[in-house]
Motif scaffolding. Structure first.
Motif, mmCIF file in Angstrom:
data_model
loop_
_atom_site.group_PDB
_atom_site.id
_atom_site.type_symbol
_atom_site.label_atom_id
_atom_site.label_comp_id
_atom_site.label_asym_id
_atom_site.label_seq_id
_atom_site.Cartn_x
_atom_site.Cartn_y
_atom_site.Cartn_z
ATOM 1 N N UNK A 76 -18.020 13.396 31.125
ATOM 2 C CA UNK A 76 -17.575 12.538 32.220
ATOM 3 C C UNK A 76 -16.927 13.420 33.279
ATOM 4 N N UNK A 77 -17.345 13.239 34.542
ATOM 5 C CA UNK A 77 -16.834 14.068 35.632
ATOM 6 C C UNK A 77 -16.580 13.170 36.839
ATOM 7 N N UNK A 78 -15.450 13.392 37.534
ATOM 8 C CA UNK A 78 -15.107 12.445 38.587
ATOM 9 C C UNK A 78 -14.195 12.987 39.659
ATOM 10 N N UNK A 127 -24.850 9.645 28.645
ATOM 11 C CA UNK A 127 -24.866 11.075 28.355
ATOM 12 C C UNK A 127 -23.959 11.853 29.286
ATOM 13 N N UNK A 128 -24.251 11.802 30.600
ATOM 14 C CA UNK A 128 -23.395 12.422 31.620
ATOM 15 C C UNK A 128 -23.080 11.369 32.665
ATOM 16 N N UNK A 129 -21.796 11.108 32.888
ATOM 17 C CA UNK A 129 -21.356 10.119 33.867
ATOM 18 C C UNK A 129 -20.667 10.813 35.038
ATOM 19 N N UNK A 151 -28.171 10.070 32.543
ATOM 20 C CA UNK A 151 -27.327 10.604 33.622
ATOM 21 C C UNK A 151 -27.088 9.478 34.611
ATOM 22 N N UNK A 152 -25.838 9.121 34.829
ATOM 23 C CA UNK A 152 -25.476 7.992 35.689
ATOM 24 C C UNK A 152 -24.622 8.506 36.844
ATOM 25 N N UNK A 204 -33.444 7.036 32.402
ATOM 26 C CA UNK A 204 -33.205 8.479 32.324
ATOM 27 C C UNK A 204 -32.133 8.926 33.300
ATOM 28 N N UNK A 205 -32.395 8.780 34.596
ATOM 29 C CA UNK A 205 -31.425 9.146 35.642
ATOM 30 C C UNK A 205 -31.265 7.945 36.561
#
Length: 448
Positions: A333-335, A355-357, A390-391, A417-418
């Motif tokens: 998670x990255x923000x 998976x990756x936010x 991936x969101x 997927x993305x």
């Protein structure tokens, strides 16, 4: 006779007349700093310390060693001894060490365990209400009952702030007592009024430090005894909790079963986490937080946490490479203002939600996780029936997402997927292999 004082121009002209060549003048006026070729121990000079073959060390064991004991007092005594000598190694022998307070790490120390057989843990926590008001300038509290609290215990004091309504969290040590009345190691600096329903809990990080540098933590296991402890937010605790520190290396360390984070560091720069295993923590596997610069998360495993890797606020120029993130609700998670980071060659699998936010954050002018790179990762089986690998949410922009393998091995269902949200900015997608989803790419932007 008066001394002759020349201007810089006059000096250069005189130098030419007296035989200095132009190359010599340039070297004389603007030469580079000389390289340090022979390091020596010079008083006060820590930058160019020689690489000694042997440094001072002390061992601690449950039944043998320079210091014998299984408590935080034995371990802290060894740490303080090494600190008093200017730094060195504390060797922790095989055994289980049960803490009643955090181990506080000084600068220039190496805390070296003996592998999986070195286990540092804590007992069950207890929470008791305060029975008397304490003002912000006080250095004592009174509990409704002393219960299992002892002098020397680490505690967390929690109360509702009487002015803002927010929660105040204070970490202290009990240093004296009379009945249910305890003196603290430091003043409160916040009000603990009964109107805020204040409590004291026997909670603390297992390893912690503030304003220190050049520390190595290596080759041991930290167990938070999660089932017998209440939650401590990752901004205050964890198996390892660091605040305002520099140049830490955490290597071959297992952090597990903490009712909070495994590894958390706030406003800490050049922290390296390598070959670690952080698993089954209620919070975050690893939490580079609040303005931390240049973290490196390498060749580690983050399993069965709420979030595997959580880039917090303003984390920049970091690298997450060749990690395995398995069974977390969110793999990564990255923000909030987390920019210019690289996530490369990680395996992110069986995430419960995403998976990756890339998180949304509209509270400032531009708080999104811009200018990040996601390259050569494997993202496998993300989320439930409507899961997303991936969101990308909010106005996140200037992302590079290339050469990733994004796979759904279960039924496609409503999985994606993305997914690129309607307000997202520039996203470069190239050479990604996306298989098994109902939608490989769901780009909700209107002008793409």
């Amino acid at each position: 006779m008066r001394p002759v004082i020349l201007s810089r121009r006059q000096f250069l002209e005189t130098a030419v007349v007296t035989g200095f060549g132009s190359a010599s003048i340039k070297q004389l006026v603007a030469s580079e700093t000389p390289a340090v070729k022979q390091r020596r121990a010079t008083d006060g000079d820590q930058r160019f310390e020689p690489d000694w073959d042997e440094r001072i060390s002390i061992s601690v064991g449950t039944d043998r060693g320079d210091i014998v004991g299984s408590s935080d007092k034995a371990l802290q005594a060894a740490i303080d001894y090494i600190a008093g000598k200017g730094g060195g190694t504390v060797r922790i022998l095989p055994g289980t060490f049960t803490l009643r307070n955090a181990l506080h790490l000084p600068s220039r120390i190496r805390l070296l365990g003996s592998g999986p057989e070195t286990i540092i843990t804590k007992g069950a926590s207890e929470t008791v209400a305060l029975s008397e008001d304490s003002d912000w300038y006080d250095q004592e509290i009174t509990l409704e009952k002393s219960a299992g609290f002892q002098v020397g215990d680490g505690v967390v004091l929690i109360s509702k702030n009487p002015n803002t309504g927010s929660q105040d969290v204070i970490k202290r040590t009990l240093v004296a007592r009379s009945g249910n009345r305890f003196k603290l190691n430091d003043g409160l600096r916040k009000n603990l009024w009964l109107s805020g329903k204040p409590t004291a809990s026997s909670l603390f990080p297992l390893l912690t430090s503030e304003y220190t540098k050049n520390v190595v933590i290596e080759n041991l296991t930290l167990d938070g005894n999660r089932k017998n402890n209440t939650n401590l937010n990752g901004n205050y605790g964890g198996c390892i909790f660091l605040q305002d520190c520099n140049r830490y290396t955490i290597r071959d360390v297992t952090t597990r079963n903490y009712n909070g984070d495994g590894i958390s560091f706030q406003i800490c720069h050049d922290v390296k986490v390598e070959h670690c295993h952080s698993h089954d923590n209620a919070g975050l596997g690893v939490h580079p937080g609040s303005g931390s610069q240049r973290p490196q998360i390498i060749n580690s495993r983050f399993e069965n946490n709420h979030i595997g890797l959580f880039w917090c606020w303003g984390v920049k120029y970091g690298l997450a490479e060749k990690n395995q993130l398995t069974g977390n609700n969110f793999g990564i998670s990255i923000g909030h203002n987390d920019t210019d980071n690289i996530m490369r060659e990680n395996v992110i699998s069986n995430s419960g939600k995403v998976g990756i936010l890339f998180r949304d954050d509209a509270r400032g002018k531009n708080f999104w996780a811009n200018r990040n790179t996601v390259v050569k990762n494997q993202i496998i089986n993300s989320g439930a029936d409507q899961g997303v690998a991936i969101d990308i949410t909010g106005k996140t922009s200037d992302l590079i997402i290339t050469d990733n393998t994004i796979v759904e091995q279960r039924k496609p269902m409503q999985r994606t997927g993305i997914r690129i949200g309607p307000d997202a900015g520039t996203v470069k997608l190239a050479d990604n292999q996306i298989q098994g989803f109902m939608k490989s790419i769901d780009d909700q932007r209107k002008n793409t």
